[in-house]
Design a protein around this motif. Sequence first.
Motif, PDB file in Angstrom:
ATOM      1  N   PRO A  53     -13.116   0.216   3.715  1.00 17.11           N
ATOM      2  CA  PRO A  53     -12.372  -0.889   3.585  1.00 17.11           C
ATOM      3  C   PRO A  53     -10.926  -0.873   4.357  1.00 17.11           C
ATOM      4  O   PRO A  53     -10.407  -1.858   4.608  1.00 17.11           O
ATOM      5  CB  PRO A  53     -12.174  -1.252   2.189  1.00 17.11           C
ATOM      6  CG  PRO A  53     -13.245  -0.534   1.444  1.00 17.11           C
ATOM      7  CD  PRO A  53     -13.712   0.789   2.390  1.00 17.11           C
ATOM      8  N   GLN A  54     -10.311   0.322   4.178  1.00 17.33           N
ATOM      9  CA  GLN A  54      -8.942   0.432   4.969  1.00 17.33           C
ATOM     10  C   GLN A  54      -9.004   0.220   6.620  1.00 17.33           C
ATOM     11  O   GLN A  54      -7.940  -0.043   7.182  1.00 17.33           O
ATOM     12  CB  GLN A  54      -8.484   1.779   4.685  1.00 17.33           C
ATOM     13  CG  GLN A  54      -8.164   2.028   3.195  1.00 17.33           C
ATOM     14  CD  GLN A  54      -7.567   3.511   3.072  1.00 17.33           C
ATOM     15  OE1 GLN A  54      -8.215   4.307   2.813  1.00 17.33           O
ATOM     16  NE2 GLN A  54      -6.097   3.470   2.988  1.00 17.33           N
ATOM     17  N   ILE A  55     -10.283   0.237   6.930  1.00 18.05           N
ATOM     18  CA  ILE A  55     -10.316  -0.238   8.391  1.00 18.05           C
ATOM     19  C   ILE A  55     -11.229  -1.471   8.543  1.00 18.05           C
ATOM     20  O   ILE A  55     -11.514  -1.659   9.396  1.00 18.05           O
ATOM     21  CB  ILE A  55     -10.877   1.170   9.673  1.00 18.05           C
ATOM     22  CG1 ILE A  55     -12.370   1.194   8.990  1.00 18.05           C
ATOM     23  CG2 ILE A  55     -10.018   2.183   9.492  1.00 18.05           C
ATOM     24  CD1 ILE A  55     -13.076   2.217  10.009  1.00 18.05           C
ATOM     25  N   GLY A 102       0.288   8.586  -2.458  1.00 24.47           N
ATOM     26  CA  GLY A 102       0.699   7.836  -1.353  1.00 24.47           C
ATOM     27  C   GLY A 102      -0.496   7.121  -0.684  1.00 24.47           C
ATOM     28  O   GLY A 102      -1.524   7.634  -1.196  1.00 24.47           O
ATOM     29  N   CYS A 103      -0.342   6.103   0.133  1.00 21.18           N
ATOM     30  CA  CYS A 103      -1.726   5.654   0.608  1.00 21.18           C
ATOM     31  C   CYS A 103      -1.213   5.005   2.149  1.00 21.18           C
ATOM     32  O   CYS A 103      -0.197   4.368   2.192  1.00 21.18           O
ATOM     33  CB  CYS A 103      -1.976   4.242  -0.344  1.00 21.18           C
ATOM     34  SG  CYS A 103      -3.536   3.476   0.223  1.00 21.18           S
ATOM     35  N   LEU A 104      -2.239   5.161   3.038  1.00 25.33           N
ATOM     36  CA  LEU A 104      -1.840   4.624   4.284  1.00 25.33           C
ATOM     37  C   LEU A 104      -1.974   3.240   4.403  1.00 25.33           C
ATOM     38  O   LEU A 104      -1.360   2.451   5.167  1.00 25.33           O
ATOM     39  CB  LEU A 104      -3.213   5.249   5.140  1.00 25.33           C
ATOM     40  CG  LEU A 104      -3.087   6.767   5.173  1.00 25.33           C
ATOM     41  CD1 LEU A 104      -4.402   7.101   5.896  1.00 25.33           C
ATOM     42  CD2 LEU A 104      -2.026   7.138   5.969  1.00 25.33           C
ATOM     43  N   SER A 105      -2.560   2.357   3.316  1.00 33.50           N
ATOM     44  CA  SER A 105      -2.668   1.042   3.139  1.00 33.50           C
ATOM     45  C   SER A 105      -1.288   0.312   2.567  1.00 33.50           C
ATOM     46  O   SER A 105      -1.183  -0.652   2.484  1.00 33.50           O
ATOM     47  CB  SER A 105      -3.644   0.507   2.521  1.00 33.50           C
ATOM     48  OG  SER A 105      -4.881   0.742   3.592  1.00 33.50           O
ATOM     49  N   GLN A 144     -10.712   9.914  -6.729  1.00 37.18           N
ATOM     50  CA  GLN A 144     -10.559   8.891  -7.621  1.00 37.18           C
ATOM     51  C   GLN A 144      -9.723   7.933  -6.561  1.00 37.18           C
ATOM     52  O   GLN A 144      -9.866   6.602  -6.660  1.00 37.18           O
ATOM     53  CB  GLN A 144      -9.817   8.865  -8.736  1.00 37.18           C
ATOM     54  CG  GLN A 144     -10.862   9.837  -9.817  1.00 37.18           C
ATOM     55  CD  GLN A 144     -10.313  10.293 -11.057  1.00 37.18           C
ATOM     56  OE1 GLN A 144     -10.035   9.584 -12.061  1.00 37.18           O
ATOM     57  NE2 GLN A 144      -9.724  11.547 -11.032  1.00 37.18           N
ATOM     58  N   HIS A 145      -8.452   8.266  -6.150  1.00 42.98           N
ATOM     59  CA  HIS A 145      -7.726   7.598  -5.338  1.00 42.98           C
ATOM     60  C   HIS A 145      -8.652   6.669  -4.017  1.00 42.98           C
ATOM     61  O   HIS A 145      -8.616   5.656  -3.907  1.00 42.98           O
ATOM     62  CB  HIS A 145      -6.824   8.252  -4.673  1.00 42.98           C
ATOM     63  CG  HIS A 145      -5.795   7.384  -3.798  1.00 42.98           C
ATOM     64  ND1 HIS A 145      -4.394   7.133  -3.909  1.00 42.98           N
ATOM     65  CD2 HIS A 145      -6.088   6.760  -2.737  1.00 42.98           C
ATOM     66  CE1 HIS A 145      -3.981   6.360  -2.857  1.00 42.98           C
ATOM     67  NE2 HIS A 145      -4.930   6.449  -2.048  1.00 42.98           N
ATOM     68  N   GLU A 146      -9.330   7.487  -3.552  1.00 41.22           N
ATOM     69  CA  GLU A 146     -10.178   7.126  -2.552  1.00 41.22           C
ATOM     70  C   GLU A 146     -11.372   6.218  -2.860  1.00 41.22           C
ATOM     71  O   GLU A 146     -11.349   5.136  -2.009  1.00 41.22           O
ATOM     72  CB  GLU A 146     -10.862   8.424  -1.708  1.00 41.22           C
ATOM     73  CG  GLU A 146     -10.578   8.665  -0.286  1.00 41.22           C
ATOM     74  CD  GLU A 146      -9.361   8.215   0.345  1.00 41.22           C
ATOM     75  OE1 GLU A 146      -9.446   6.994   0.699  1.00 41.22           O
ATOM     76  OE2 GLU A 146      -8.383   8.728   0.157  1.00 41.22           O
ATOM     77  N   ASP A 148     -11.266   4.363  -5.443  1.00 42.38           N
ATOM     78  CA  ASP A 148     -10.728   3.076  -5.754  1.00 42.38           C
ATOM     79  C   ASP A 148     -10.933   2.206  -4.802  1.00 42.38           C
ATOM     80  O   ASP A 148     -11.035   0.863  -4.908  1.00 42.38           O
ATOM     81  CB  ASP A 148      -9.415   3.233  -6.193  1.00 42.38           C
ATOM     82  CG  ASP A 148      -9.201   3.621  -7.862  1.00 42.38           C
ATOM     83  OD1 ASP A 148     -10.147   3.689  -8.535  1.00 42.38           O
ATOM     84  OD2 ASP A 148      -8.016   3.823  -8.270  1.00 42.38           O
ATOM     85  N   HIS A 149     -10.502   2.529  -3.447  1.00 45.32           N
ATOM     86  CA  HIS A 149     -10.662   1.427  -2.450  1.00 45.32           C
ATOM     87  C   HIS A 149     -11.834   0.964  -2.239  1.00 45.32           C
ATOM     88  O   HIS A 149     -11.929  -0.161  -1.800  1.00 45.32           O
ATOM     89  CB  HIS A 149     -10.397   2.262  -0.996  1.00 45.32           C
ATOM     90  CG  HIS A 149      -8.815   2.744  -0.654  1.00 45.32           C
ATOM     91  ND1 HIS A 149      -7.768   1.692  -0.905  1.00 45.32           N
ATOM     92  CD2 HIS A 149      -8.277   3.980  -0.747  1.00 45.32           C
ATOM     93  CE1 HIS A 149      -6.615   2.262  -0.840  1.00 45.32           C
ATOM     94  NE2 HIS A 149      -6.763   3.442  -0.566  1.00 45.32           N
ATOM     95  N   LEU A 150     -12.925   1.340  -2.683  1.00 42.54           N
ATOM     96  CA  LEU A 150     -14.283   0.957  -2.769  1.00 42.54           C
ATOM     97  C   LEU A 150     -14.543  -0.108  -3.677  1.00 42.54           C
ATOM     98  O   LEU A 150     -15.525  -0.951  -3.681  1.00 42.54           O
ATOM     99  CB  LEU A 150     -15.276   1.947  -2.728  1.00 42.54           C
ATOM    100  CG  LEU A 150     -15.073   3.273  -1.749  1.00 42.54           C
ATOM    101  CD1 LEU A 150     -16.374   4.154  -1.771  1.00 42.54           C
ATOM    102  CD2 LEU A 150     -15.058   2.522  -0.195  1.00 42.54           C
ATOM    103  N   THR A 182      -1.214  11.671   0.404  1.00 47.70           N
ATOM    104  CA  THR A 182      -1.533  10.575   1.336  1.00 47.70           C
ATOM    105  C   THR A 182      -2.576  10.505   1.610  1.00 47.70           C
ATOM    106  O   THR A 182      -3.548  11.419   2.396  1.00 47.70           O
ATOM    107  CB  THR A 182      -0.474  10.785   2.593  1.00 47.70           C
ATOM    108  OG1 THR A 182       0.880  11.062   2.516  1.00 47.70           O
ATOM    109  CG2 THR A 182      -0.664   9.607   3.562  1.00 47.70           C
ATOM    110  N   HIS A 183      -3.520   9.220   1.279  1.00 49.73           N
ATOM    111  CA  HIS A 183      -4.740   9.081   1.700  1.00 49.73           C
ATOM    112  C   HIS A 183      -4.991   7.614   2.499  1.00 49.73           C
ATOM    113  O   HIS A 183      -4.151   6.566   2.207  1.00 49.73           O
ATOM    114  CB  HIS A 183      -5.581   8.491   0.277  1.00 49.73           C
ATOM    115  CG  HIS A 183      -5.101   9.622  -0.875  1.00 49.73           C
ATOM    116  ND1 HIS A 183      -5.541  10.886  -0.982  1.00 49.73           N
ATOM    117  CD2 HIS A 183      -4.563   9.435  -1.762  1.00 49.73           C
ATOM    118  CE1 HIS A 183      -5.249  11.628  -1.807  1.00 49.73           C
ATOM    119  NE2 HIS A 183      -4.595  10.530  -2.518  1.00 49.73           N
TER     120      HIS A 183
END
Length: 183
Positions: A53-55, A102-105, A144-146, A148-150, A182-183
């Motif tokens: 989803p981040q792309i 942190g988050c790349l988004s 869990q961070h990654e 979560d994006h889904l 940072t993800h």
Amino acid sequence: MAIRQIIRMGHPTLRKIADPYPADQIGSVEFNELLTDLKDTLAASGGIGLAAPQINQSVKVAVIEISAAESRYDQSISMPFSVFINPRIEVLSKEEQGYWEGCLSVPGLRGKVYRPQHIAVHYLDQNADTQKIKLQGFLATVFQHEFDHLQGKLYLDHIKDTTQLSFEAEFLEFELDRQDLTH
Ligand code: ZN
């Protein structure tokens, strides 16, 4: 090979629950293009994880790669480039630990998030084989961070105490002893 744009907080795709990836399309030309783009975009970003989803592709695929040479992380923690399709998290213990994320988004910010520190992850790998791994500590937080994006979530959603939120420059100035992600 393509480095894709990473979408940022406010883009509606980041708030959608991603579609399960069809297992019968794993290994297709489109799938391999998605994987290549995730790998190239992650490598160019300097992060350690990236979700589709981040792309701006709303499917349940995420990649993680942690180099042991990354001096800002614990040297003992590393993970070769790995692909996680339709992952499901099983919490093995409710015991929580906080890490600065942190988050790349969400560029420019850091926040301390408390998450369960003993989990198992059930997923399909890039050969469409069913896999299960157990994770603790830092790696449990990364996954869990990654994932979560889904589910249309961002790490900021977990922060109840906003004194635990900082701009990156101030974080680096005042919180040098704290580990960041940072993800
Ligand atoms: Zn993120």
